[in-house]
Design an enzyme around this catalytic site. Structure first.
Site, PDB file in Angstrom:
ATOM      1  N   GLU A 416       0.839  -1.208   0.000  1.00  0.00           N
ATOM      2  CA  GLU A 416       0.000   0.000   0.000  1.00  0.00           C
ATOM      3  C   GLU A 416       0.873   1.258   0.000  1.00  0.00           C
ATOM      4  O   GLU A 416       0.966   1.978   0.994  1.00  0.00           O
ATOM      5  CB  GLU A 416      -0.916   0.008   1.234  1.00  0.00           C
ATOM      6  CG  GLU A 416      -2.084  -0.939   1.157  1.00  0.00           C
ATOM      7  CD  GLU A 416      -3.201  -0.411   0.272  1.00  0.00           C
ATOM      8  OE1 GLU A 416      -3.985   0.435   0.715  1.00  0.00           O
ATOM      9  OE2 GLU A 416      -3.288  -0.851  -0.880  1.00  0.00           O
ATOM     10  N   HIS A 464     -11.399  -4.532  -3.878  1.00  0.00           N
ATOM     11  CA  HIS A 464     -10.842  -4.670  -2.530  1.00  0.00           C
ATOM     12  C   HIS A 464     -11.312  -5.986  -1.903  1.00  0.00           C
ATOM     13  O   HIS A 464     -12.486  -6.160  -1.612  1.00  0.00           O
ATOM     14  CB  HIS A 464     -11.293  -3.466  -1.685  1.00  0.00           C
ATOM     15  CG  HIS A 464     -10.860  -3.535  -0.255  1.00  0.00           C
ATOM     16  ND1 HIS A 464     -11.578  -2.952   0.766  1.00  0.00           N
ATOM     17  CD2 HIS A 464      -9.785  -4.127   0.342  1.00  0.00           C
ATOM     18  CE1 HIS A 464     -10.967  -3.184   1.914  1.00  0.00           C
ATOM     19  NE2 HIS A 464      -9.895  -3.890   1.682  1.00  0.00           N
ATOM     20  N   ASN A 514     -13.851   0.127   5.329  1.00  0.00           N
ATOM     21  CA  ASN A 514     -12.812   0.579   6.256  1.00  0.00           C
ATOM     22  C   ASN A 514     -13.188   1.869   6.972  1.00  0.00           C
ATOM     23  O   ASN A 514     -12.796   2.087   8.125  1.00  0.00           O
ATOM     24  CB  ASN A 514     -11.473   0.728   5.528  1.00  0.00           C
ATOM     25  CG  ASN A 514     -10.799  -0.619   5.327  1.00  0.00           C
ATOM     26  OD1 ASN A 514     -11.174  -1.600   5.960  1.00  0.00           O
ATOM     27  ND2 ASN A 514      -9.828  -0.675   4.445  1.00  0.00           N
TER      28      ASN A 514
END
Length: 738
Positions: A416, A464, A514
């Protein structure tokens, strides 16, 4: 005999009628009003025909049946709503009558005077298993794909077509309760050991064995209809029962925190039913079923976990007019744990996949993830050695980007970091054709920003995955500002192929899941700083319906990852984007105490060597002055967790990140286990009423801070008396969906 739409009926020379259930145009048989009408007509015809000596009932599909059809269930709720508007008192009676249709149809089969044998050739769930239990004989194929279950409790209801009464009279009460309150699936051998089926045979012997049962003189009488019948274990007034029944409600409360009316109704039905004649017991079950169907929990859970999940899984958000994708090869770049796991689920779906990393050694290491998962599945009997070998043959580890030149889809799953991702995007786009869709598996970085590194932003999309990939059923599909319909269609087709449920969201930092998860964790930080004992924080969260406490969850995702996300947020959005107290707590945990979570054996919990279990770190109580437990309102703690998450979900709708309430609900339950009994984040708000929710949020904001302040959208909806499913009606958009 008559011609039927959903059944064929053939009678052999021995007078045995073979009923084959094979609904046209459906991959699986399901109960509809038409199916029940036809079954009733078949029962009447076979009962009245003196030439018919018995009936074998089976499926013409590879599965037996998945239970009730979602349109029938939706129709039941619509009917209740309409009838309540006309006459609330009569509405409950009408629902009682509708809910009892299957109960008394199955009872009529059981008391028809002719032997019925259910020949179960595949997955048999819910009402289909209840029908089979009403038959006098049950024969099951020993195929490993066969599963028998009464999973209704998982969608807020319970087995209300005789299931609670027959299971508890065929097996001991403890096993019956365990099966029904958890909705667990049984393999054929386990079902036979419990006494739920009579025979387990080879698939090609199924119909022969079923016919033989009738030829051998199978009695057309259920055990409980014979004089002197006693339930296994002797009912509820025995020494054995005296150990079970006082503990059962306590055990259920420990597991469910009293949040699931359907689960409690199972206990009531079994306990009361075992003391009554069978027909009276069925009426008791029917009453409890009618009562539970009217609960907010049942409505919300059925809508989200049954209806919406199926609709999303079938492509409710797929753009119309885009040809269905074929996947002859998929590329996964980044052979770390996430990338390697994505490669595994791709191969498990029968798709060849190339797994790329910086060198051959790193790529090979990624394939070992698949090898371990395959070995585990073989050891547990879920996969044969040959199936495992075939799966592994589909995973090709390599450092060679040129192998992506004929891939239909490439998924990037590298670290990331924007710079790392930029370099990888450029390397991939140098070799893939213009038709190939590029998907980034990022958990927080906005897709629009990443797509700036692409020459073809219309072909760039976020996909994701959640860890562990092979177990988590949700996939978040993220649209960048320039993402085109083809990229969305390909991503959704891929998610369907690997048998996961997608939600489609627009681009933002943290996307949908998230953002909600970090609200949950941040509320725990606030509670710690207030001096709420860590044990109360964790227990209150579980009592609210969350699967794991926020501190435990933070350890799993890594405390130092929280630190990185907070620092990135401050760098991008300024110091006010993160509370100073939160940053101070996490900096101390990571930089001073080296407590990074499960991965280094110490975080908010301590993780001793197995078999010892994890426990909360005692030092947490020394970080802040502690309140006495009797000063703390547990109900308020529960509300704070659910309200802060639901508010964040509402913000994503207000910002246009989530455009379909089904996706917020399903995403919150599958993504991080948001209290399933609520039906999800937006159903939680709708369930209590937006006006009530706004009042609760304002009360919490006055006591615990502005992050509880209701948004302008919520205030407007409260003033207008709207719900999310009315204002953002997903069914008003069906013209836009495939």
């Amino acid at each position: 005999m008559s011609i039927y739409t959903n059944f064929t009926v053939e009678t052999d020379a021995d007078g045995i009628a073979l009923i084959i259930w094979d609904m046209p145009g459906k991959s699986m048989n399901v109960f509809t009003q038409e199916v029940m009408d036809e079954l009733e007509a078949i029962l009447k015809a076979t009962t009245e025909d003196t030439a018919i000596k018995g009936v074998v009932f089976t499926s013409g599909k590879s599965t037996f049946s998945g239970g009730a059809d979602l349109t029938m269930i939706r129709g039941m709720f619509s009917m209740l709503q309409d009838e309540r508007a006309k006459d609330p008192a009569a509405a409950a009676q009408k629902l009682f009558d509708v809910a009892g249709r299957m109960t008394w149809l199955f009872r009529a089969i059981e008391t028809s005077g002719k032997p019925w044998v259910s020949a179960i050739n595949g997955t048999c769930m819910g009402g289909a298993l209840e029908l089979s239990l009403a038959c006098h004989g049950r024969v099951v194929s020993n195929s490993k794909s066969v599963k028998l279950a009464l999973p209704e409790v998982k969608v807020g209801i319970f087995p209300g077509a005789g299931g609670t009464q027959r299971v508890s009279r065929l097996t001991d009460a403890q096993s019956a309760l365990q099966m029904m309150t958890t909705g667990q699936s049984l393999a054929p051998a386990r079902a036979k050991a419990m006494g739920l089926v009579h025979q387990v045979v080879e698939p090609d012997q199924l119909i022969t064995a079923a016919r033989q049962m009738i030829k051998d003189g199978l009695k057309p009488v259920a055990p409980w209809d014979e004089k002197g019948f006693k339930a296994p274990g002797g009912g509820v007034w025995t020494p054995q029962a005296a150990q079970l029944w006082p503990a059962a409600p306590a055990i259920l409360r420990r597991e469910t925190a009293g949040n699931y009316p359907g689960a409690l109704a199972i206990l009531k039905c079994v306990y009361e039913g075992l003391q009554l004649p069978f027909d009276t017991a069925l009426k008791v079950e029917q009453r409890y079923f009618t009562q539970v169907l009217q609960s907010t929990e049942a409505f919300s859970m059925i809508r989200s976990l049954f209806i919406s999940m199926q609709e999303l899984g079938k492509g409710a958000r797929r753009p119309a007019g885009v040809e269905k994708s074929e996947f002859n090869k998929v590329g996964v770049v980044g052979a770390g744990f996430m990338g390697a796991s994505i490669a595994y689920v791709t191969a498990a779906a029968g798709i060849p996949v190339v797994l790329i990393d910086r060198d051959q050694e790193a790529a090979n290491k990624g394939k070992t993830v698949s090898e371990k998962l395959v070995a585990d599945s073989i050891a547990k009997g879920r996969m044969t050695k040959e199936e495992g070998e075939k799966l592994l043959s589909l995973v090709t580890p390599t450092p060679d980007y040129a192998t992506l030149s004929d891939a239909d889809l490439v998924i990037e799953a590298v670290f990331e970091d924007r710079a790392v991702k930029k370099a990888v995007i450029e390397q991939i786009e140098a070799v893939i054709p213009a038709t190939t869709v590029f998907a980034s598996n990022t958990s927080t970085l906005p897709i629009t920003g990443l797509a700036e590194n692409s020459k073809r932003p219309d072909q760039f999309i976020g996909v994701h995955f959640f860890s562990p990939v092979e177990k988590m059923m949700l996939t978040e599909v993220i649209l960048g500002k320039k993402t085109g319909d083809k990229a969305l269609a390909v991503a959704l087709d891929f998610v369907a192929k690997i048998k996961k449920t997608p939600i489609v969201v627009n681009d933002t930092r943290g996307f949908f899941v998230n953002r909600c998860v970090f609200r949950y964790i941040n509320e725990a930080y606030d509670m710690l700083a207030e001096g709420v004992p860590a044990t109360m924080i964790e227990n209150a969260a579980k009592m609210a319906g969350m699967p794991v406490g926020p501190l435990s969850l933070n350890d799993e995702v890594a405390v130092d990852l929280s630190q990185k996300i907070m620092k990135a947020s401050i760098a991008d959005l300024g110091p006010k984007s993160v509370k100073q107290e939160h940053m101070a707590l996490i900096d101390k945990m990571v930089d001073v105490l080296d407590r990074r979570g499960r991965k280094n054996g110490q975080g908010f919990y301590d993780y001793p060597a197995k078999p010892a279990k994890k426990s909360l770190w005692p030092g947490l109580k020394d970080l802040y002055p502690q309140k006495r437990p009797d000063e703390i309102n547990v109900e308020t703690l529960k509300q704070r967790f659910l309200v802060t998450i639901a508010l964040e979900a509402a913000r994503t709708v207000e910002e246009g990140i989530v455009t379909d309430p089904r996706e917020a609900d399903v995403g919150s339950i599958l993504g991080f286990g948001f209290a399933p009994y609520t039906g999800g984040t937006l159903s939680y708000i709708d369930g209590m009423g937006v006006k009530t929710f706004v009042a609760l949020a304002e009360k919490l904001a006055a006591q615990y801070g502005d992050h509880f302040a209701p948004t302008p959208l919520l205030k407007d909806m409260a003033a207008k008396g709207e719900t999310f499913y009315e204002r953002f009606n997903p069914y008003g958009k069906l013209g836009e969906a495939a």
